[in-house]
Design a protein around this motif. Structure first.
Motif, PDB file in Angstrom:
ATOM      1  N   ILE A  86      17.230  28.397  23.168  1.00  0.00           N
ATOM      2  CA  ILE A  86      16.265  27.219  22.470  1.00  0.00           C
ATOM      3  C   ILE A  86      16.928  25.743  22.821  1.00  0.00           C
ATOM      4  O   ILE A  86      15.920  24.852  23.148  1.00  0.00           O
ATOM      5  CB  ILE A  86      16.637  27.381  20.973  1.00  0.00           C
ATOM      6  CG1 ILE A  86      15.771  28.735  20.609  1.00  0.00           C
ATOM      7  CG2 ILE A  86      15.765  26.374  20.232  1.00  0.00           C
ATOM      8  CD1 ILE A  86      16.248  29.383  19.275  1.00  0.00           C
ATOM      9  N   TYR A  87      18.143  25.708  23.098  1.00  0.00           N
ATOM     10  CA  TYR A  87      18.498  24.521  23.447  1.00  0.00           C
ATOM     11  C   TYR A  87      18.213  24.114  24.757  1.00  0.00           C
ATOM     12  O   TYR A  87      17.858  22.799  25.291  1.00  0.00           O
ATOM     13  CB  TYR A  87      20.259  24.612  23.584  1.00  0.00           C
ATOM     14  CG  TYR A  87      21.059  23.950  22.559  1.00  0.00           C
ATOM     15  CD1 TYR A  87      21.004  22.860  21.928  1.00  0.00           C
ATOM     16  CD2 TYR A  87      21.720  24.921  21.621  1.00  0.00           C
ATOM     17  CE1 TYR A  87      21.666  22.380  20.925  1.00  0.00           C
ATOM     18  CE2 TYR A  87      22.494  24.620  20.607  1.00  0.00           C
ATOM     19  CZ  TYR A  87      22.366  23.199  20.051  1.00  0.00           C
ATOM     20  OH  TYR A  87      23.114  22.746  19.034  1.00  0.00           O
ATOM     21  N   GLU A  88      18.040  24.838  25.939  1.00  0.00           N
ATOM     22  CA  GLU A  88      17.516  24.412  26.956  1.00  0.00           C
ATOM     23  C   GLU A  88      16.033  24.163  27.063  1.00  0.00           C
ATOM     24  O   GLU A  88      15.766  23.459  28.002  1.00  0.00           O
ATOM     25  CB  GLU A  88      17.696  26.145  28.018  1.00  0.00           C
ATOM     26  CG  GLU A  88      19.272  26.295  28.298  1.00  0.00           C
ATOM     27  CD  GLU A  88      19.469  27.436  28.960  1.00  0.00           C
ATOM     28  OE1 GLU A  88      18.448  28.253  29.149  1.00  0.00           O
ATOM     29  OE2 GLU A  88      20.463  27.774  29.664  1.00  0.00           O
ATOM     30  N   THR A  89      15.283  24.849  26.047  1.00  0.00           N
ATOM     31  CA  THR A  89      14.054  24.343  26.033  1.00  0.00           C
ATOM     32  C   THR A  89      13.844  22.972  25.548  1.00  0.00           C
ATOM     33  O   THR A  89      12.869  22.262  25.957  1.00  0.00           O
ATOM     34  CB  THR A  89      13.133  25.673  25.197  1.00  0.00           C
ATOM     35  OG1 THR A  89      13.252  26.597  25.513  1.00  0.00           O
ATOM     36  CG2 THR A  89      11.855  25.044  24.939  1.00  0.00           C
ATOM     37  N   LEU A  90      14.595  22.619  24.536  1.00  0.00           N
ATOM     38  CA  LEU A  90      14.558  21.397  23.921  1.00  0.00           C
ATOM     39  C   LEU A  90      15.114  20.392  24.908  1.00  0.00           C
ATOM     40  O   LEU A  90      14.816  19.208  25.007  1.00  0.00           O
ATOM     41  CB  LEU A  90      15.431  21.354  22.628  1.00  0.00           C
ATOM     42  CG  LEU A  90      15.160  20.001  21.917  1.00  0.00           C
ATOM     43  CD1 LEU A  90      13.906  19.802  21.395  1.00  0.00           C
ATOM     44  CD2 LEU A  90      15.988  20.476  20.792  1.00  0.00           C
ATOM     45  N   ARG A  91      16.183  20.814  25.732  1.00  0.00           N
ATOM     46  CA  ARG A  91      16.567  19.893  26.611  1.00  0.00           C
ATOM     47  C   ARG A  91      15.344  19.677  27.795  1.00  0.00           C
ATOM     48  O   ARG A  91      15.364  18.394  28.278  1.00  0.00           O
ATOM     49  CB  ARG A  91      17.706  20.522  27.598  1.00  0.00           C
ATOM     50  CG  ARG A  91      18.357  19.621  28.494  1.00  0.00           C
ATOM     51  CD  ARG A  91      19.395  20.141  29.349  1.00  0.00           C
ATOM     52  NE  ARG A  91      18.973  21.529  30.071  1.00  0.00           N
ATOM     53  CZ  ARG A  91      19.924  22.401  30.714  1.00  0.00           C
ATOM     54  NH1 ARG A  91      21.378  21.659  30.736  1.00  0.00           N
ATOM     55  NH2 ARG A  91      19.568  23.157  31.120  1.00  0.00           N
ATOM     56  N   GLY A  92      14.567  20.559  27.986  1.00  0.00           N
ATOM     57  CA  GLY A  92      13.542  20.116  29.042  1.00  0.00           C
ATOM     58  C   GLY A  92      12.537  19.290  28.443  1.00  0.00           C
ATOM     59  O   GLY A  92      11.797  18.636  28.915  1.00  0.00           O
ATOM     60  N   GLU A  93      12.129  19.325  27.099  1.00  0.00           N
ATOM     61  CA  GLU A  93      11.374  18.561  26.453  1.00  0.00           C
ATOM     62  C   GLU A  93      11.826  17.171  26.383  1.00  0.00           C
ATOM     63  O   GLU A  93      10.843  16.258  26.585  1.00  0.00           O
ATOM     64  CB  GLU A  93      11.142  19.159  25.133  1.00  0.00           C
ATOM     65  CG  GLU A  93      10.227  18.300  23.954  1.00  0.00           C
ATOM     66  CD  GLU A  93       8.840  18.474  24.668  1.00  0.00           C
ATOM     67  OE1 GLU A  93       8.035  17.621  24.444  1.00  0.00           O
ATOM     68  OE2 GLU A  93       8.455  19.057  25.277  1.00  0.00           O
ATOM     69  N   PHE A  94      13.293  16.865  26.129  1.00  0.00           N
ATOM     70  CA  PHE A  94      13.535  15.549  25.971  1.00  0.00           C
ATOM     71  C   PHE A  94      13.722  14.950  27.709  1.00  0.00           C
ATOM     72  O   PHE A  94      13.229  13.858  27.630  1.00  0.00           O
ATOM     73  CB  PHE A  94      15.106  15.610  25.683  1.00  0.00           C
ATOM     74  CG  PHE A  94      15.387  15.701  24.305  1.00  0.00           C
ATOM     75  CD1 PHE A  94      14.386  14.882  23.229  1.00  0.00           C
ATOM     76  CD2 PHE A  94      15.938  16.470  23.390  1.00  0.00           C
ATOM     77  CE1 PHE A  94      14.455  14.870  21.949  1.00  0.00           C
ATOM     78  CE2 PHE A  94      16.308  16.683  22.304  1.00  0.00           C
ATOM     79  CZ  PHE A  94      15.525  15.908  21.396  1.00  0.00           C
ATOM     80  N   ARG A  95      13.930  15.633  28.540  1.00  0.00           N
ATOM     81  CA  ARG A  95      13.552  15.142  30.011  1.00  0.00           C
ATOM     82  C   ARG A  95      11.989  14.781  30.085  1.00  0.00           C
ATOM     83  O   ARG A  95      12.090  13.896  30.749  1.00  0.00           O
ATOM     84  CB  ARG A  95      14.156  16.264  30.906  1.00  0.00           C
ATOM     85  CG  ARG A  95      13.995  16.145  32.371  1.00  0.00           C
ATOM     86  CD  ARG A  95      14.787  14.693  32.745  1.00  0.00           C
ATOM     87  NE  ARG A  95      15.959  14.907  32.787  1.00  0.00           N
ATOM     88  CZ  ARG A  95      16.969  13.892  33.238  1.00  0.00           C
ATOM     89  NH1 ARG A  95      16.686  12.722  33.260  1.00  0.00           N
ATOM     90  NH2 ARG A  95      18.187  14.289  33.440  1.00  0.00           N
ATOM     91  N   ARG A  96      11.291  15.608  29.736  1.00  0.00           N
ATOM     92  CA  ARG A  96       9.892  15.546  29.982  1.00  0.00           C
ATOM     93  C   ARG A  96       9.271  14.241  29.284  1.00  0.00           C
ATOM     94  O   ARG A  96       8.793  13.253  29.788  1.00  0.00           O
ATOM     95  CB  ARG A  96       9.064  16.655  29.454  1.00  0.00           C
ATOM     96  CG  ARG A  96       7.482  16.477  29.742  1.00  0.00           C
ATOM     97  CD  ARG A  96       6.806  17.707  29.042  1.00  0.00           C
ATOM     98  NE  ARG A  96       6.779  17.910  27.565  1.00  0.00           N
ATOM     99  CZ  ARG A  96       5.910  17.314  26.828  1.00  0.00           C
ATOM    100  NH1 ARG A  96       4.991  16.934  27.199  1.00  0.00           N
ATOM    101  NH2 ARG A  96       5.711  17.655  25.591  1.00  0.00           N
ATOM    102  N   LEU A  97       9.818  13.964  28.149  1.00  0.00           N
ATOM    103  CA  LEU A  97       9.499  12.705  27.238  1.00  0.00           C
ATOM    104  C   LEU A  97      10.135  11.492  28.177  1.00  0.00           C
ATOM    105  O   LEU A  97       9.506  10.501  28.365  1.00  0.00           O
ATOM    106  CB  LEU A  97       9.894  12.631  25.942  1.00  0.00           C
ATOM    107  CG  LEU A  97       9.329  13.805  25.121  1.00  0.00           C
ATOM    108  CD1 LEU A  97       9.894  13.680  23.744  1.00  0.00           C
ATOM    109  CD2 LEU A  97       7.627  13.540  24.854  1.00  0.00           C
TER     110      LEU A  97
END
Length: 423
Positions: free
Chosen positions: A97-108
């Motif tokens: 879940i952390y890795e998924t959220l990290r990818g979302e912050f990078r996308r934004l």
């Protein structure tokens, strides 16, 4: 673009102050272990802004990500990532879940810096652990919430945004002049903040990997604490240069207290094993100071009321992570008291020394005495092996310039503590 009804039109300064308070409250709640409150704060702000058409796609996405972030931070401090996983179960681990959220912050961050808008950006399929809401229908508006996430007040005279909260943004001193300029400022700020949160999650994943390594090593008969120190030292040094945004300062302080406390505790463990009296004492003191500062500055003050000059406070529930670090410190203090019992006994009376040992988490010296009575042995002693230690000078404090010959023969196995003192 975003819309704001004319009847609810706010000045740019009012919007900035409102959103600043929301984010400051959110990150402060995270640092105080009030994760449910933090999650409720951003979700309420997201819903209210969406209903009033005072939001943007990128702001909505970040607030949704922050809501998810509060939930997984709560699971992290509960040490749920160390719970054994079942066989053939769906991969819903905290690390994933952390890795998924990290990818979302990078996308934004990438979309904001690339100047993409909801209409021109490609569609993204939401994952089970994260959902980005669709952008609201754009409606032209004479006002802007460009600084809705700015972490500092706006000057009432000029309307400019403080550069500490919007690094690298130049030429937006009059952000309220047009909706498009407000959108640019908002996107740049959201991108910068998401980039900072991306680095924080990277640091969080590093410390999680470190805890997992400790957990694996604990299954061995002898745990090599010295091998752990370089890893946690690297995390401490690297995190000092990252996620430096002012709004993240409470979160960074909490992360620093956690890592530095663990570092000093591991150093104290190694120093106690090597009978280094003064270094171990200083490491334990530093760890105690870090944990005390963490508790006093990151825990909200308990509500209290006075009755007949007596203060009755509501106890604060500490997360499992803090309790584990505090218990580790207490265990090392008890171990330090046993290993240097003879030295400490010379500084006080026998009765006072007995009371000091009794106040430790585990009175190891009393356990040694109990074992002596049960076993009916002549004496019970702990012996130290000095082989492989450089500059060993014996237990206790020694002047740095004092020259001591290395022990030889039976002197290479000095007695740490002995009861009764027959040798």
């Amino acid at each position: 673009m975003f819309s704001m009804p004319v009847g609810t039109l706010l000045s740019m300064e009012d919007v900035l102050m409102k959103e600043q308070a929301v984010l400051e409250s959110y990150f402060h709640s995270l640092a105080c272990f009030a994760y449910d409150k933090a999650k409720e704060t951003v979700e309420r702000e997201r819903d209210v802004a969406h209903k009033a058409h005072q939001t943007t796609w990128i702001l909505n996405s970040m607030l949704t990500a922050l809501s998810q972030f509060a939930a997984i931070e709560k699971n992290y401090t509960s040490l749920l990532f160390l719970v054994p996983k079942g066989f053939l179960r769906k991969d819903s681990s905290l690390k994933t879940i952390y890795e998924t959220l990290r990818g979302e912050f990078r996308r934004l961050e990438e979309r904001s810096t690339g100047g993409l808008t909801p209409s021109s950006s490609p569609s993204v399929t939401p994952t089970p652990s994260f959902y980005s809401p669709s952008p609201p229908t754009p409606v032209a508006s004479p006002s802007s919430t460009a600084g809705s996430l700015v972490g500092t007040p706006v000057s009432s005279s000029t309307g400019s945004i403080h550069s500490n909260y919007l690094p690298g943004i130049v030429g937006h001193s009059a952000v309220g002049n047009s909706p498009q300029s407000g959108m640019d400022v908002l996107e740049k700020f959201v991108g910068h903040l998401c980039g900072q949160l991306f680095h924080f999650i990277c640091a969080r994943l590093s410390i999680m990997h470190f805890y997992e390594k400790m957990y694996t090593m604990s299954s061995n008969r002898f745990m090599k604490y010295k091998e752990l120190i370089p890893g946690i030292t690297e995390i401490v040094n690297r995190s000092q240069r990252l996620f430096h945004h002012p709004l993240l300062s409470p979160l960074k302080s909490a992360f620093g207290f956690e890592c530095r406390s663990l570092l000093k505790l591991l150093e104290a463990q190694v120093q106690i094993q090597q009978l280094q009296f003064l270094p171990a004492l200083l490491s334990l003191y530093d760890a105690h100071s870090h944990l005390g500062s963490w508790a006093s500055t990151m825990i909200p003050k308990a509500e209290s009321r006075r009755l007949s000059c007596v203060v009755i406070s509501r106890p604060v529930s500490m997360p499992a992570l803090y309790r584990w670090l505090f218990h580790l410190k207490s265990t090392l203090v008890a171990k330090f008291t046993l290993y240097f019992h003879d030295i400490l006994s010379k500084q006080t009376t026998p009765l006072e020394m007995k009371n000091i040992c009794f106040k430790t988490s585990t009175d190891l010296y009393q356990k040694l005495l109990s074992y002596h009575r049960r076993s009916d042995a002549l004496f019970v002693a702990l012996v130290f092996d000095t082989h492989g230690l450089e500059n060993y000078k014996g237990p206790g404090y020694h002047h740095p310039n004092k020259l001591v010959e290395p022990p030889k023969g039976l002197d290479s196995y000095p007695t740490i503590v002995c009861y009764p003192a027959v040798i």
